[in-house]
Design a protein around this motif. Sequence first.
Motif, PDB file in Angstrom:
ATOM      1  N   LEU A 128      -8.683 -31.918  70.588  1.00  0.00           N
ATOM      2  CA  LEU A 128      -7.954 -30.653  70.712  1.00  0.00           C
ATOM      3  C   LEU A 128      -8.340 -29.986  72.020  1.00  0.00           C
ATOM      4  O   LEU A 128      -9.499 -30.009  72.431  1.00  0.00           O
ATOM      5  N   VAL A 129      -7.354 -29.396  72.671  1.00  0.00           N
ATOM      6  CA  VAL A 129      -7.556 -28.703  73.938  1.00  0.00           C
ATOM      7  C   VAL A 129      -7.164 -27.243  73.739  1.00  0.00           C
ATOM      8  O   VAL A 129      -6.107 -26.955  73.168  1.00  0.00           O
ATOM      9  N   ASP A 130      -8.019 -26.321  74.190  1.00  0.00           N
ATOM     10  CA  ASP A 130      -7.689 -24.892  74.157  1.00  0.00           C
ATOM     11  C   ASP A 130      -6.809 -24.566  75.357  1.00  0.00           C
ATOM     12  O   ASP A 130      -7.159 -24.880  76.493  1.00  0.00           O
ATOM     13  N   VAL A 131      -5.672 -23.945  75.089  1.00  0.00           N
ATOM     14  CA  VAL A 131      -4.788 -23.492  76.161  1.00  0.00           C
ATOM     15  C   VAL A 131      -4.755 -21.971  76.093  1.00  0.00           C
ATOM     16  O   VAL A 131      -4.352 -21.397  75.080  1.00  0.00           O
ATOM     17  N   ASN A 132      -5.213 -21.324  77.167  1.00  0.00           N
ATOM     18  CA  ASN A 132      -5.289 -19.863  77.225  1.00  0.00           C
ATOM     19  C   ASN A 132      -4.284 -19.335  78.240  1.00  0.00           C
ATOM     20  O   ASN A 132      -4.194 -19.848  79.352  1.00  0.00           O
ATOM     21  N   ALA A 133      -3.553 -18.284  77.836  1.00  0.00           N
ATOM     22  CA  ALA A 133      -2.605 -17.633  78.743  1.00  0.00           C
ATOM     23  C   ALA A 133      -2.452 -16.185  78.318  1.00  0.00           C
ATOM     24  O   ALA A 133      -2.167 -15.904  77.145  1.00  0.00           O
ATOM     25  N   ASP A 134      -2.659 -15.289  79.250  1.00  0.00           N
ATOM     26  CA  ASP A 134      -2.452 -13.852  79.012  1.00  0.00           C
ATOM     27  C   ASP A 134      -3.158 -13.350  77.757  1.00  0.00           C
ATOM     28  O   ASP A 134      -2.589 -12.611  76.954  1.00  0.00           O
ATOM     29  N   GLY A 135      -4.388 -13.783  77.572  1.00  0.00           N
ATOM     30  CA  GLY A 135      -5.189 -13.299  76.457  1.00  0.00           C
ATOM     31  C   GLY A 135      -4.893 -13.945  75.114  1.00  0.00           C
ATOM     32  O   GLY A 135      -5.445 -13.535  74.099  1.00  0.00           O
ATOM     33  N   GLN A 136      -4.041 -14.944  75.082  1.00  0.00           N
ATOM     34  CA  GLN A 136      -3.740 -15.657  73.843  1.00  0.00           C
ATOM     35  C   GLN A 136      -4.181 -17.104  74.001  1.00  0.00           C
ATOM     36  O   GLN A 136      -4.260 -17.632  75.116  1.00  0.00           O
ATOM     37  N   MET A 137      -4.444 -17.763  72.862  1.00  0.00           N
ATOM     38  CA  MET A 137      -4.919 -19.130  72.907  1.00  0.00           C
ATOM     39  C   MET A 137      -4.281 -19.944  71.789  1.00  0.00           C
ATOM     40  O   MET A 137      -4.091 -19.455  70.685  1.00  0.00           O
ATOM     41  N   VAL A 138      -3.915 -21.175  72.122  1.00  0.00           N
ATOM     42  CA  VAL A 138      -3.483 -22.145  71.118  1.00  0.00           C
ATOM     43  C   VAL A 138      -4.238 -23.440  71.372  1.00  0.00           C
ATOM     44  O   VAL A 138      -4.780 -23.649  72.461  1.00  0.00           O
ATOM     45  N   GLN A 139      -4.279 -24.276  70.356  1.00  0.00           N
ATOM     46  CA  GLN A 139      -4.882 -25.593  70.499  1.00  0.00           C
ATOM     47  C   GLN A 139      -3.814 -26.647  70.307  1.00  0.00           C
ATOM     48  O   GLN A 139      -3.001 -26.563  69.374  1.00  0.00           O
ATOM     49  N   VAL A 140      -3.795 -27.619  71.195  1.00  0.00           N
ATOM     50  CA  VAL A 140      -2.916 -28.775  71.058  1.00  0.00           C
ATOM     51  C   VAL A 140      -3.732 -30.023  71.383  1.00  0.00           C
ATOM     52  O   VAL A 140      -4.766 -29.946  72.034  1.00  0.00           O
ATOM     53  N   ARG A 141      -3.249 -31.151  70.920  1.00  0.00           N
ATOM     54  CA  ARG A 141      -3.914 -32.415  71.214  1.00  0.00           C
ATOM     55  C   ARG A 141      -3.729 -32.771  72.687  1.00  0.00           C
ATOM     56  O   ARG A 141      -2.669 -32.534  73.270  1.00  0.00           O
ATOM     57  N   GLU A 142      -4.759 -33.344  73.270  1.00  0.00           N
ATOM     58  CA  GLU A 142      -4.716 -33.720  74.686  1.00  0.00           C
ATOM     59  C   GLU A 142      -3.548 -34.654  74.979  1.00  0.00           C
ATOM     60  O   GLU A 142      -2.860 -34.521  75.993  1.00  0.00           O
ATOM     61  N   GLN A 143      -3.299 -35.616  74.077  1.00  0.00           N
ATOM     62  CA  GLN A 143      -2.186 -36.547  74.281  1.00  0.00           C
ATOM     63  C   GLN A 143      -0.859 -35.804  74.335  1.00  0.00           C
ATOM     64  O   GLN A 143      -0.002 -36.090  75.179  1.00  0.00           O
ATOM     65  N   ALA A 144      -0.671 -34.815  73.453  1.00  0.00           N
ATOM     66  CA  ALA A 144       0.563 -34.041  73.439  1.00  0.00           C
ATOM     67  C   ALA A 144       0.700 -33.223  74.718  1.00  0.00           C
ATOM     68  O   ALA A 144       1.797 -33.104  75.281  1.00  0.00           O
ATOM     69  N   LEU A 145      -0.402 -32.666  75.193  1.00  0.00           N
ATOM     70  CA  LEU A 145      -0.369 -31.869  76.418  1.00  0.00           C
ATOM     71  C   LEU A 145      -0.013 -32.747  77.620  1.00  0.00           C
ATOM     72  O   LEU A 145       0.776 -32.341  78.487  1.00  0.00           O
ATOM     73  N   ARG A 146      -0.537 -33.966  77.658  1.00  0.00           N
ATOM     74  CA  ARG A 146      -0.178 -34.883  78.743  1.00  0.00           C
ATOM     75  C   ARG A 146       1.319 -35.188  78.732  1.00  0.00           C
ATOM     76  O   ARG A 146       1.962 -35.244  79.780  1.00  0.00           O
ATOM     77  N   ARG A 147       1.864 -35.380  77.538  1.00  0.00           N
ATOM     78  CA  ARG A 147       3.307 -35.661  77.441  1.00  0.00           C
ATOM     79  C   ARG A 147       4.138 -34.464  77.900  1.00  0.00           C
ATOM     80  O   ARG A 147       5.168 -34.630  78.558  1.00  0.00           O
ATOM     81  N   LEU A 148       3.691 -33.267  77.557  1.00  0.00           N
ATOM     82  CA  LEU A 148       4.405 -32.074  78.003  1.00  0.00           C
ATOM     83  C   LEU A 148       4.323 -31.940  79.517  1.00  0.00           C
ATOM     84  O   LEU A 148       5.322 -31.618  80.182  1.00  0.00           O
ATOM     85  N   GLN A 149       3.153 -32.190  80.074  1.00  0.00           N
ATOM     86  CA  GLN A 149       3.007 -32.134  81.530  1.00  0.00           C
ATOM     87  C   GLN A 149       3.917 -33.159  82.204  1.00  0.00           C
ATOM     88  O   GLN A 149       4.581 -32.859  83.203  1.00  0.00           O
TER      89      GLN A 149
END
Length: 201
Positions: A128-149
């Motif tokens: 799981l990878v923490d993604v932070n933006a504008d004071g909010q955070m979600v967790q997604v799997r690294e593999q999913a984040l790579r696919r989105l990128q």
Amino acid sequence: MPRPLNSAVIQCVISAGIMLTASTGHAADTNAKFAVRGPGASSCAAYLASANKPADHERFASWLLGYASARNRAEPSTYDFIPTDAGQDFPNIVSVVCKNRLEDTLEAAASKAINALAPLRQTDASPLVDVNADGQMVQVREQALRRLQQALIGKKFYNGAADGAPSAQFIAALKKFQRSESLPATGLPNIDTFIRAILKR
């Protein structure tokens, strides 16, 4: 209470017929029928009516998460069908499916939702990878984040690496993409964003 999703986004994917990519299963009798236990045998109408009854909704949501887990286990080359927080997103996606199929069982709607999400599935476990933006955070799997990128690279929104790391450059690119799709520009990789970036043609 369920978090509202952009139902138009999900409907466009389901209507486009993308849902037919996963196997439909073979565990049934000779007439292709099988018993559905518990809340999954209820109608979509009953599921939608539970939205204002927290205890009932929790019972349905719990069944749905068990269903998603069973499908993860049963489908080949699948770690998880859902790239985001399944606890909220999967029940919400099923709600979108149910809105146009009130007489369907919850199990049938859940199956349609899983099949629609099949192209987003993660084939292997990843952290799981923490993604932070504008004071909010979600967790997604690294593999999913790579696919989105990779999807954002292909759409010319992002020129960084598809490395599964949520850099400031990636967050900015994600916001730009979300604005282009008339989604809230949160910079967070939510299910609506995954659907628009990877499934939408």
